[in-house]
Enzyme design. Structure first.
Site: not given
Ligand code: SD4
Length: 332
Positions: A191, A242, A219-221
């Protein structure tokens, strides 16, 4: 003990001029040396990004170098990774969810504290630019799913297939076992979170991702959520994240880091505290990664992560560098 006294902001008359270290520290020269990998010099303009995204920081730097605004630098930089077919965590080429759909999350924040974001958006390759449109063209801050896609199309973005052959192949292989283990691979996730200060001293930030590979549909991060994947306060600085989004969300990580900087912590100390909050409340921390990056208005920066292997790209004074982050634990 050698005390480094507070030095007031120097003249800012052009590119690369010193905005000078607002550091009051009791560190000996030796101690200072140890931290040199994670605490930066105070110069603007500057751009920082998670991971080895040298092409992205270069694109952002090219905007800053010409005297452009940090918000334009952020958008230009993030778009580079969104277009990178080899990055399986951002934009086109991103890994799909477990149903095989690529769903993207992105957000952007400007010097005025304005924020725009999209989550779970499909078929549009540049969510960072759609997020900016949400911020600038709507009375809202966050659009999701079909609504975000519809808005993007209305704004002139074209629909395209984001699932590349390579991502599809990897997903089909995963499906053979279909084990649902929503674990962020500790070192191999990409990310992009980006922070930039322009020659006027104004900070902006952006964060864009396809999230966890093979996540549950919907799903949402953290990446597109204000105060989690990104937070900017033009009086203090900014932070981005990240890694395992659930953990960043639960601790409102980047808001915490900016507030800690407001209370006087350096960006490095604030990132370390952000990681500590997660680690202390989570006995399972050995199984996931979180990495933070912070930049204050004096141009000092820091980064910290749970496990080794994280680092940040920096473009400053016309030079590209990669800075290895210190970690809470050794390599897992
Ligand atoms: C998430 N923080 O969707 C993001 C994933 C991520 O490199 O950082 N991937 O949880």
């Amino acid at each position: 003990m050698k005390r480094r006294n507070f030095i007031k902001k120097a003249s800012v008359t052009g590119l690369g001029l010193v905005v000078v270290p607002a550091i009051t520290s009791c560190a000996t020269e030796d101690e200072k040396e140890k931290k040199a990998t994670v605490t930066g010099k105070a110069l603007v303009p500057v751009v920082l990004a998670t991971w080895r995204f040298h092409n992205a920081t270069k694109a952002a730097w090219e905007v800053l170098e010409k005297g452009g605004e940090s918000i334009d630098a952020i958008e230009a930089g993030c778009r580079v990774e969104e277009a990178n077919l080899n990055n399986t965590t951002v934009g086109i080429g991103g890994s799909p969810d477990r149903e095989g759909n690529v769903t993207l999350d992105a957000c952007i924040m400007n010097k005025n504290g304005d924020y725009g974001a999209v989550v779970c958006m499909e078929n549009i390759a540049h969510p960072i630019s759609v997020a900016r449109k949400v911020m600038e063209e709507t009375p809202h801050v966050l659009l999701a799913g079909k609504g975000a896609e519809q808005f993007a199309v209305e704004q002139g973005f074209k629909r395209e297939n984001l699932l590349t052959d390579a991502s599809k192949k990897a997903w089909l292989k995963w499906k053979e076992k279909s084990e649902y283990k929503p674990i962020i691979n500790i070192e191999n996730h990409d990310t992009i979170g980006m922070l930039a200060i322009d020659k006027n001293g104004d900070i902006s930030g952006g964060c864009t991702t396809s999230g966890m590979a093979y996540k549950m549909a919907g799903r949402v991060g953290d990446s597109a959520i204000i105060g989690s994947g990104l937070f900017i306060d033009n009086t203090i600085g900014g932070a981005t994240a990240t890694g395992m989004g659930e953990e960043v969300l639960k601790t409102v990580g980047t808001y915490l880091i900016v507030e800690l900087m407001r209370q006087g912590k350096t960006p490095q100390e604030a990132c370390e505290e952000g990681v500590k909050r997660i680690v202390e409340s989570n006995p399972n921390y050995k199984n996931f990664q979180v990495g933070y990056v912070a930049l204050n208005k004096q141009g000092e920066y820091g980064c910290y992560c749970i496990h080794g292997g994280f680092g940040i790209s920096k473009y400053q004074e016309g030079k590209q560098t990669y800075i290895e982050s210190n970690a809470h634990t050794k390599k897992a």
